[in-house]
Design a protein around this motif. Structure first.
Motif, PDB file in Angstrom:
ATOM      1  N   GLY A 166       8.324  -2.535  -1.214  1.00  0.00           N
ATOM      2  CA  GLY A 166       7.786  -1.253  -1.655  1.00  0.00           C
ATOM      3  C   GLY A 166       6.294  -1.159  -1.390  1.00  0.00           C
ATOM      4  N   ARG A 167       5.875  -0.153  -0.644  1.00  0.00           N
ATOM      5  CA  ARG A 167       4.459   0.020  -0.300  1.00  0.00           C
ATOM      6  C   ARG A 167       3.805   0.833  -1.414  1.00  0.00           C
ATOM      7  NH1 ARG A 167       3.435  -1.461   4.890  1.00  0.00           N
ATOM      8  NH2 ARG A 167       1.506  -0.262   4.941  1.00  0.00           N
ATOM      9  N   GLY A 192      -4.273  -8.549  -8.609  1.00  0.00           N
ATOM     10  CA  GLY A 192      -5.714  -8.436  -8.852  1.00  0.00           C
ATOM     11  C   GLY A 192      -6.084  -7.074  -9.410  1.00  0.00           C
ATOM     12  N   ALA A 193      -5.472  -6.016  -8.852  1.00  0.00           N
ATOM     13  CA  ALA A 193      -5.730  -4.662  -9.357  1.00  0.00           C
ATOM     14  C   ALA A 193      -5.199  -4.501 -10.773  1.00  0.00           C
ATOM     15  CB  ALA A 193      -5.082  -3.633  -8.426  1.00  0.00           C
ATOM     16  N   LEU A 194      -4.026  -5.096 -11.030  1.00  0.00           N
ATOM     17  CA  LEU A 194      -3.439  -5.005 -12.359  1.00  0.00           C
ATOM     18  C   LEU A 194      -4.308  -5.738 -13.381  1.00  0.00           C
ATOM     19  CD1 LEU A 194      -1.149  -4.089 -14.183  1.00  0.00           C
ATOM     20  CD2 LEU A 194       0.138  -6.130 -13.511  1.00  0.00           C
ATOM     21  N   LEU A 195      -4.853  -6.891 -13.001  1.00  0.00           N
ATOM     22  CA  LEU A 195      -5.734  -7.626 -13.904  1.00  0.00           C
ATOM     23  C   LEU A 195      -6.983  -6.805 -14.216  1.00  0.00           C
ATOM     24  CD1 LEU A 195      -6.447 -10.147 -15.480  1.00  0.00           C
ATOM     25  CD2 LEU A 195      -7.361 -11.138 -13.363  1.00  0.00           C
ATOM     26  N   THR A 207      -0.263  -0.898   0.115  1.00  0.00           N
ATOM     27  CA  THR A 207      -0.267  -2.364   0.110  1.00  0.00           C
ATOM     28  C   THR A 207       1.092  -2.948  -0.249  1.00  0.00           C
ATOM     29  OG1 THR A 207      -1.352  -4.323  -0.808  1.00  0.00           O
ATOM     30  CG2 THR A 207      -1.024  -2.475  -2.303  1.00  0.00           C
ATOM     31  N   LEU A 208       1.380  -4.094   0.395  1.00  0.00           N
ATOM     32  CA  LEU A 208       2.551  -4.917   0.084  1.00  0.00           C
ATOM     33  C   LEU A 208       2.130  -6.265  -0.491  1.00  0.00           C
ATOM     34  CD1 LEU A 208       4.668  -4.322   3.332  1.00  0.00           C
ATOM     35  CD2 LEU A 208       5.364  -3.686   1.029  1.00  0.00           C
ATOM     36  N   ASP A 209       0.831  -6.519  -0.474  1.00  0.00           N
ATOM     37  CA  ASP A 209       0.296  -7.831  -0.834  1.00  0.00           C
ATOM     38  C   ASP A 209       0.373  -8.035  -2.343  1.00  0.00           C
ATOM     39  OD1 ASP A 209      -1.256 -10.093  -1.323  1.00  0.00           O
ATOM     40  OD2 ASP A 209      -2.570  -9.680   0.368  1.00  0.00           O
ATOM     41  N   GLY A 210       1.197  -9.006  -2.766  1.00  0.00           N
ATOM     42  CA  GLY A 210       1.352  -9.261  -4.187  1.00  0.00           C
ATOM     43  C   GLY A 210       0.069  -9.699  -4.856  1.00  0.00           C
TER      44      GLY A 210
END
Length: 335
Positions: free
Chosen positions: A275-276, A208-211, A200-203
């Protein structure tokens, strides 16, 4: 001198093996049961522990085998789990003994004067600390049991396994292990991770994953009664490259509010552009008991409301499961 020699001849090291895949909170409770017998408890996550009973034997007026039986009864009656307890004069003997007990549980104590006779017939792979590759190398040269390993000159084993590893293995086969039980209640760090199904490149997806990781880590720390003094974020990219950075928290905390703020600062510091990403790892560092840290009372009413909501969320998760409240709810509380 005679008293010291008598003390050395006492089997006082207890190795406790819990069931596999034991929930972390239950593991913490097992450690608490161990601490009721002796203050010298070393956690071996995720499901084992060492207990030094030398100072506890006289206090309880019982031998080590009896204390092992007491621990097993308490974990069964209080926690509903059975444990395997090995007891010996050294860590190696105690850990080897606990591994010889059939599931679900039991107690096996090895007297100091019987160590060599008991270890001797065991296969070399049964000796605690001997890995599969080491066992295969020894068996290839006809060394099938611990007794034969103990009888071989150390120099021979060193040629097979390497200098330091060879010396350690021979010593342990002969019942020699000077390592002490080092008190350690819980791990000094805790980590959670996320792997992306697609690169993924989508910020927004990354945040969301980090949260989600922040919520998991915060819950894990609060359930263990610990707080983190630092936070580490590690990123994995396509091709196997990585990025990692650690920062200290302004104050030790296990609250999602504080962990989220620092985690987002770390992801911003990464300066992601093209960065992917393949995965994230979030780690709480330098953990200490929550009771050891004074928590400042905030004058921020919104923050206090979020902390109250966090406590309510924790109770709901404990009752209905950790997945019942996801990161979306945490995001709403943060707004």
């Amino acid at each position: 001198m005679a008293a010291a020699e008598d003390q050395m001849r006492v089997s006082s090291v207890m190795h406790v093996r819990c069931p596999d895949r034991l929930p972390e909170e239950t593991f913490r409770q097992v450690l608490e049961q161990c601490a009721e017998l002796s203050p010298t408890v070393q956690a071996l996550p995720p499901s084992a522990a060492l207990v030094e009973l030398k100072g506890a034997l006289r206090y309880h007026g019982a031998d080590a085998r009896r204390l092992g039986e007491v621990l097993r009864v308490r974990t069964l009656s209080r926690l509903g789990i059975d444990v395997r307890v090995g007891i010996g004069p050294t860590i190696t003997v105690a850990a080897t003994a606990s591994a010889q007990i059939d599931a679900p549980g039991g107690v096996l104590a090895v007297d100091p004067d019987r160590v060599l006779d008991w270890l001797g017939p065991l296969p070399v792979e049964a000796l605690h600390g001997v890995g599969p590759k080491q066992a295969a190398a020894l068996r290839e040269y006809g060394v099938h049991c611990v007794g034969l390993l103990a009888a071989i000159p150390p120099a021979t084993v060193q040629r097979l396994l390497g200098g330091r590893a060879g010396r350690i293995v021979v010593d342990r086969a002969r019942g020699i292990d000077p390592r002490p039980v080092a008190p350690r209640a819980l791990p000094a760090s805790a980590s959670v991770r996320h792997s992306f199904v697609q690169h993924t490149l989508d910020g927004a997806v990354v945040r969301g994953a980090l949260l989600d990781l922040v919520v998991q880590l915060g819950l894990q720390l609060r359930e263990r009664g610990q707080v983190a003094r630092g936070l580490t974020l590690a990123l994995r990219f396509v091709g196997g490259t990585g990025w990692e950075k650690t920062r200290r928290l302004p104050e030790a905390s296990a609250h999602e509010d504080d962990l989220r703020t620092m985690a987002f600062r770390l992801i911003d510091a990464a300066g992601l552009q093209r960065g992917r990403l393949t995965g994230l790892v979030l780690k709480g560092e330098d953990l200490v008991g929550a009771a050891q840290v004074a928590e400042q009372i905030s004058l921020d009413r919104a923050r206090e409301d979020r902390l109250v909501a966090e406590a309510v969320s924790d109770r709901i998760r404990r009752k209905f499961g950790p997945g019942v409240i996801g990161p979306a709810a945490a995001s709403r509380r943060a707004s």
